[in-house]
Scaffold this motif. Structure first.
Motif, PDB file in Angstrom:
ATOM      1  N   UNK A 197       0.784  -1.231   0.134  1.00  0.00           N
ATOM      2  CA  UNK A 197       0.037   0.072  -0.038  1.00  0.00           C
ATOM      3  C   UNK A 197       1.072   1.211   0.220  1.00  0.00           C
ATOM      4  N   UNK A 198       0.297   2.297  -0.139  1.00  0.00           N
ATOM      5  CA  UNK A 198       0.971   3.542  -0.157  1.00  0.00           C
ATOM      6  C   UNK A 198       0.454   4.714   0.988  1.00  0.00           C
ATOM      7  N   UNK A 199       1.249   4.999   1.688  1.00  0.00           N
ATOM      8  CA  UNK A 199       0.882   6.047   2.636  1.00  0.00           C
ATOM      9  C   UNK A 199       0.974   7.363   1.961  1.00  0.00           C
ATOM     10  N   UNK A 200      -0.084   8.229   2.051  1.00  0.00           N
ATOM     11  CA  UNK A 200       0.252   9.786   1.774  1.00  0.00           C
ATOM     12  C   UNK A 200      -0.395  10.659   2.713  1.00  0.00           C
ATOM     13  N   UNK A 201       0.291  11.608   2.773  1.00  0.00           N
ATOM     14  CA  UNK A 201      -0.122  12.698   3.798  1.00  0.00           C
ATOM     15  C   UNK A 201       0.377  14.254   3.121  1.00  0.00           C
ATOM     16  N   UNK A 202      -0.539  15.169   3.577  1.00  0.00           N
ATOM     17  CA  UNK A 202      -0.275  16.610   3.209  1.00  0.00           C
ATOM     18  C   UNK A 202      -0.134  17.314   4.536  1.00  0.00           C
TER      19      UNK A 202
END
Lengths: 284, 284, 284, 284
Positions: A197-202
């Motif tokens: 999976x891919x973790x993404x944050x802004x």
């Protein structure tokens, strides 16, 4: 919301005494500042000294309003009260550029202004596979473009295009469009997880938004905020603005995933050709 | 207008060879890039290398268009031509954040993007006297606020509020509102002259504007550009966009004089109280 | 090596005319500048304008010398020649802080000063295994610390400790120790390769070193340069300084691998305890 | 003195919970940290969150030592105590580049590290007249070079040459020469006073010095500190380091006056020619 007057004093000794006086009389100053508005509550006054110059960065909560106006008026009264008690000091400018309003800068980036919001998501491996990419592919674009490229550019935007989403929402909802400048500062961080999976944050350190005041009461803008369920004062006050800030951050997150993926899939120019030209408004 | 893809290579030796190849084949690459548009003309390709990463910053003239779209499409074709001749290199992202689009940054500040414009004026001593200030008073506000305050804030805005004017004009004339972020970077410089007059200038290194394409063709926006006498293609092409850039810079200059004077005369809070509240749209 | 005087002119029109004059008379100016030294060769003069201020950034090659002195003298003569032909302009300061000497800054980072050097290595998977780490472990420290942490700090050092190595070598070899400030700017980039190896690079945009002049002739410092095989003038001139720059970058690379690995293995505090205290010179 | 580990957590919710846990258990953590040294006293732990990354910036007083070593060891123990109570978090690196050690950066500039010192002076008009300059002449050099030039360069040194003085004193007194990088950040501010005198100040936000530990005990370096009357532990502890910081700032002030005046009098190149060449060590 913050406002930071710049004050001139004869010497650095006076500067330190001024700062000490402010710390010792914080409650008095707070009463004076808060006498100007039902909503502005003074949280702190952070001092900065350069030679014989003093900046006092007043930080307020402002309910559901973005609050620049009420904070300016409250700070004006407060700083004049301070100076009436400290005649060696002279007000140079009610805004001393350490507020910082409408410029990209390190103060808001590190210490915040308006709301500091983070939005995050995990994109499952199966979804990435449908899109024809791996988590590693996408994270690589983020590392080389948003981190390394921005490091080289000495940028305040370690992101792909926060500003596109921020500017659009600010115009649509009656925010101060010029505050998109510092509201769009921030960092996109992506990492592949062990399961593919891919973790993404802004992370948006300085998002300046409100759901009352300013342009929020204009008909179309009001309708837009009503559609989002955040128009007007929250219950308790302040909660609508916080909820709205979260919505903005979620939209920014979606924008980042979209553009970084488009780059990873090498679709940017194609999308511009198809969609930009379709509207017949492009000059190419 | 610029676009800077980021390219991965196996090693720094390949990076240098890639840059050399591009320099040696500039005319070929130029032909490929310019085959995509009548208006985009490739001026230069500036390389930046960090380890095994290469950014190629393509710089084009784009006639009277702001040109981001046409430059993206032209760069896409050009960089793919380069990579077809240099198979050791791999395109990571067509935009590598050294362009730099929609973030405040040092690259555009130093090397420019869009138009680099300076506007200046001399305000006579007699006018300043009518306003109740001296040239020294006003220059002091600029020095302590716009230079010293912004130095401390580590800001890209050594100015009072370029962004207010830029954002307003961008929305009114169909520019890309998100590009107000880097278009509003810049420096206000004021100095008292020997005769008591005040010299004022604003320098905008990265003003991204156009008079064709994008939102310029929408009815209201088009009307606004027509009122300014700059709608559409200039004769010769490019002159309308240049003239428009000068108009924007002149408006920015007026805005700076206005706000710095208001601060020198200690009128900021009062003006917000009178004008902000009159509209009944403020929440205080 | 560069030097950038700041020049005052009456207006931005004069600024542009001054820059045009310099471009048109480059060869004349070059002759004047180069008359002051056998080694200084003028490469280019890059102009920057802010209102009625002009910076002319003179860039020279300086053989095997770091060259700050010879460049200062050559620029002094050149700028006075220019001003004698352009009486509307007035020299404010021979160094206008766009050189940029002895401050961390974006100009040198983007455009270089002294030598721009990159050093890289691939660490085999088998070696990493002996050290008890994977390529991913080490790259993660670099991404989160050197890229993300430095982005948040708005730093000019996207690295672990370039400055330790640069300062030590500068003192040991008679360089200008104050130039360690901008010479230690730069970026460490690490990425895991498909085969489990680790790619590592260090990029130093502004490494200011020499093998003749300055403190290089002092006995110990000279001996140190001799041990490295780079003392004095190279054959052809300039090659010793280039070779020395490569040696410095290689040492910086080793330092980065060492510290990032120590952090990945969680050994930093332990190493300080063992080695720092062993010398009995620590106060804890 | 500060140290800021970077910690990875599964999500931003964990990040906030970690920060809350640290705030609630500050006294416990303080006890653990201070168990490692008689001198290190924990003042505060300032958190920064970016997505699923947390930096905890530990700030200590360290008596008369610069204290980097003792702070590293104390932070190591403290952060491990925290993580043993918060198993969802994982230490990535004991130094996460928000400390910030040995890089120019905005964190230390705004929040300080080591000592924050300001030194100021008023130079009488009569003295300026002897030197053939007015207060306005000198202030103009400072405004155009140190403020405007540095703004354009996006520099952390709004000064002429802090680094020369800092590097020299650091080497002479056994400080960490690599810390000259961030210790030399700062701002020179000059203004003409109404009576024709000149006010001058230097502000050093991040001066990292000590009078015990590190290289201060080496024979020559110790002698130098003894000459200045600041060697060893002060009475009470910490006062020697503070006094030494003041001495450094005073020397930096003298250096700024010297160089800015030399530039105002157009003597820089001449001085280099006379003094640089006299030593026969220059290569020009």
């Amino acid at each position: 919301m913050t406002r930071a007057p710049v004050i001139a004093v004869p010497s650095v000794i006076d500067a330190v005494e001024l700062v000490n006086w402010v710390n010792e009389h914080f409650n008095e100053v707070k009463n004076v500042a808060e006498s100007t508005s039902r909503h502005a509550k003074l949280v702190s006054i952070q001092p900065f000294i350069v030679g014989n110059n003093v900046w006092l960065r007043f930080k307020f909560t402002t309910g559901d309003a973005m609050g620049m106006n009420m904070v300016t008026i409250a700070t004006d009264k407060a700083v004049k009260y301070i100076l009436s008690n400290f005649p060696r000091a002279r007000l140079v400018a009610l805004s001393g550029n350490m507020c910082v309003d409408k410029k990209a800068n390190a103060v808001n980036f590190l210490l915040g202004r308006g709301k500091t919001v983070i939005s995050e998501a995990v994109i499952p491996r199966s979804t990435l596979e449908k899109w024809g990419v791996t988590a590693e592919d996408v994270a690589e674009v983020n590392n080389r473009k948003n981190l390394l490229g921005s490091a080289l550019a000495h940028s305040y935007g370690f992101n792909a295009h926060f500003a596109n989403i921020i500017a659009a929402i600010f115009i649509a909802t009656g925010q101060d469009a010029a505050q998109a400048v510092e509201s769009s500062m921030g960092i996109t961080w992506m990492e592949p997880l062990d399961n593919g999976d891919l973790y993404v944050s802004v992370t948006l350190p300085s998002l300046e938004v409100g759901t009352v005041g300013g342009g929020t009461g204009l008909p179309t803008q009001r309708e837009m905020l009503q559609m989002l369920g955040v128009y007007g004062s929250g219950n308790p006050p302040g909660t609508n603005a916080l909820k709205f800030a979260e919505i903005v951050a979620a939209a920014v997150l979606a924008g980042e995933v979209n553009l970084v993926l488009a780059l990873a899939r090498d679709e940017l120019a194609r999308a511009h050709e198809m969609l930009g030209r379709a509207g017949k408004r492009d000059s190419t």
